[in-house]
Design a protein around this motif. Structure first.
Motif, mmCIF file in Angstrom:
data_model
loop_
_atom_site.group_PDB
_atom_site.id
_atom_site.type_symbol
_atom_site.label_atom_id
_atom_site.label_comp_id
_atom_site.label_asym_id
_atom_site.label_seq_id
_atom_site.Cartn_x
_atom_site.Cartn_y
_atom_site.Cartn_z
ATOM 1 N N VAL A 42 0.850 -1.192 0.000
ATOM 2 C CA VAL A 42 0.000 0.000 0.000
ATOM 3 C C VAL A 42 0.886 1.242 0.000
ATOM 4 O O VAL A 42 0.942 1.982 -0.980
ATOM 5 C CB VAL A 42 -0.959 0.003 1.199
ATOM 6 N N THR A 43 1.571 1.461 1.099
ATOM 7 C CA THR A 43 2.529 2.570 1.159
ATOM 8 C C THR A 43 3.968 2.095 1.249
ATOM 9 O O THR A 43 4.891 2.861 1.000
ATOM 10 C CB THR A 43 2.248 3.483 2.367
ATOM 11 N N THR A 44 4.155 0.822 1.640
ATOM 12 C CA THR A 44 5.507 0.278 1.752
ATOM 13 C C THR A 44 5.657 -0.890 0.783
ATOM 14 O O THR A 44 4.674 -1.460 0.297
ATOM 15 C CB THR A 44 5.822 -0.178 3.188
ATOM 16 N N TYR A 45 6.919 -1.252 0.510
ATOM 17 C CA TYR A 45 7.220 -2.287 -0.480
ATOM 18 C C TYR A 45 6.547 -3.606 -0.102
ATOM 19 O O TYR A 45 6.582 -4.030 1.054
ATOM 20 C CB TYR A 45 8.727 -2.454 -0.609
ATOM 21 N N ALA A 46 5.932 -4.258 -1.077
ATOM 22 C CA ALA A 46 5.055 -5.392 -0.804
ATOM 23 C C ALA A 46 5.775 -6.614 -0.254
ATOM 24 O O ALA A 46 5.252 -7.312 0.617
ATOM 25 C CB ALA A 46 4.307 -5.772 -2.086
ATOM 26 N N ALA A 47 6.983 -6.914 -0.757
ATOM 27 C CA ALA A 47 7.601 -8.213 -0.473
ATOM 28 C C ALA A 47 8.232 -8.296 0.901
ATOM 29 O O ALA A 47 8.198 -9.364 1.540
ATOM 30 C CB ALA A 47 8.649 -8.531 -1.533
ATOM 31 N N ASN A 48 8.841 -7.229 1.358
ATOM 32 C CA ASN A 48 9.613 -7.310 2.592
ATOM 33 C C ASN A 48 10.120 -5.932 3.016
ATOM 34 O O ASN A 48 10.203 -5.023 2.200
ATOM 35 C CB ASN A 48 10.815 -8.247 2.435
ATOM 36 N N ARG A 49 10.436 -5.805 4.282
ATOM 37 C CA ARG A 49 11.303 -4.749 4.791
ATOM 38 C C ARG A 49 12.219 -5.383 5.839
ATOM 39 O O ARG A 49 11.953 -6.476 6.333
ATOM 40 C CB ARG A 49 10.512 -3.591 5.400
ATOM 41 N N SER A 50 13.291 -4.692 6.159
ATOM 42 C CA SER A 50 14.289 -5.227 7.082
ATOM 43 C C SER A 50 14.525 -4.245 8.213
ATOM 44 O O SER A 50 14.453 -3.021 8.011
ATOM 45 C CB SER A 50 15.601 -5.498 6.332
ATOM 46 N N LEU A 51 14.819 -4.769 9.396
ATOM 47 C CA LEU A 51 15.134 -3.922 10.548
ATOM 48 C C LEU A 51 16.322 -4.502 11.291
ATOM 49 O O LEU A 51 16.305 -5.669 11.701
ATOM 50 C CB LEU A 51 13.931 -3.825 11.491
#
Length: 282
Positions: A217-226
């Motif tokens: 929606v507003t962030t990348y669909a597949a993944n994010r990392s922290l």
């Protein structure tokens, strides 16, 4: 989409917090736009036993049980660890040797670099050219404004023994296996949540891959990392979702990024960190 806080509901009045985040963000963006970073990747080539030429790299490339090799013809050369290997009237072959999973070697020729690596049990060649439009045209990644409410406390619960976790990849048919030392338990908006953690880049540190209700929606669909600093007293950790970042696959089709394990698909919306590249208005 279920969210816990909206950026419009919060005024960031912690000047020190915002300044520290800005310094981190500026450094992260600088690293991302490195002349030989992933924005400069021009192709992703899966090597096999058939010697093959690629338009964005010198030589013929192949691999076997002994590891990848490149054969250079007259007028072709690469530099590895300061050593120049040049073709002549007779082709010259350079053997890279066996490359460990998630390992790699970098060669160069002129302004370009060539990543020779192993991903998902397959040897790959990934050329990087500073003139590539993805890098040249990069204008930065949109982000949510930094908000201290997304800087949350958690507790690291270690397993008795590290557990291998197999995850998918944005590259179809590829899988990655990571050792997980444990899970991180935390609360957001009164809701109890947890994330399977993997070992980070420094001793004791951790990182998590996740999606949430903002993904696609507003962030990348597949993944994010922290990235998460090593646990301190009684296993406590800090998860600053303001520093949730995109992986290379958000920017280039020539990536092999891992997908989050199923249990790391959070049911809440994390309105913090990096957004979808090129969609600053969201």
């Amino acid at each position: 989409m279920s969210t816990l806080q909206s950026e419009s509901d919060v005024t960031v009045d912690d000047t020190a917090f915002a300044a520290e985040w800005q310094a981190w963000h500026d450094s992260h963006e600088k690293n991302r736009a490195d002349p030989h970073g992933f924005l400069a990747v021009t192709s992703l080539n899966w090597l096999d036993e058939t010697p093959t030429r690629y338009p964005d790299a010198p030589g013929e490339w192949s691999t076997s049980a002994a590891g990848p090799v490149v054969t250079l013809a007259d007028g072709e050369q690469i530099v590895i660890d300061g050593q120049t290997i040049s073709g002549s009237t007779e082709p010259v072959t350079y053997a890279f040797g066996i490359i460990a999973e998630r390992g790699g070697v970098t060669a160069s020729a002129g302004a370009a670099e060539f990543e020779v690596a192993r991903r998902g049990g397959v040897d790959i060649l990934r050329p990087r050219h500073p003139s590539h439009p993805t890098l040249v045209d990069y204008a930065g990644t949109p982000v949510y404004p930094p908000n201290p409410r997304w800087n949350v406390d958690g507790v690291f619960a270690p397993f008795d023994e590290p557990r291998p976790v197999t995850v998918g990849s944005v590259s179809e048919g590829l899988e990655h296996v990571y050792d997980s030392p444990g899970v991180i338990e935390f609360e957001l908006g009164g809701e109890s949540l947890s994330l399977t953690a993997f070992n980070g880049p420094t001793p004791g540190s951790l990182f998590v891959l996740f999606t949430d209700a903002t993904s696609g929606v507003t962030t990348y669909a597949a993944n994010r990392s922290l990235q998460i600093a090593a646990p301190y007293a009684e296993g406590r950790v800090t998860l600053d979702f303001n520093r949730a970042t995109n992986l290379p696959c958000a920017y280039t089709e020539f990536a092999t990024c891992p997908l989050p394990p199923a249990e790391n698909r959070l049911p809440v919306g994390i309105e913090a960190g990096e957004k979808i590249p090129g969609k600053a208005a969201l």
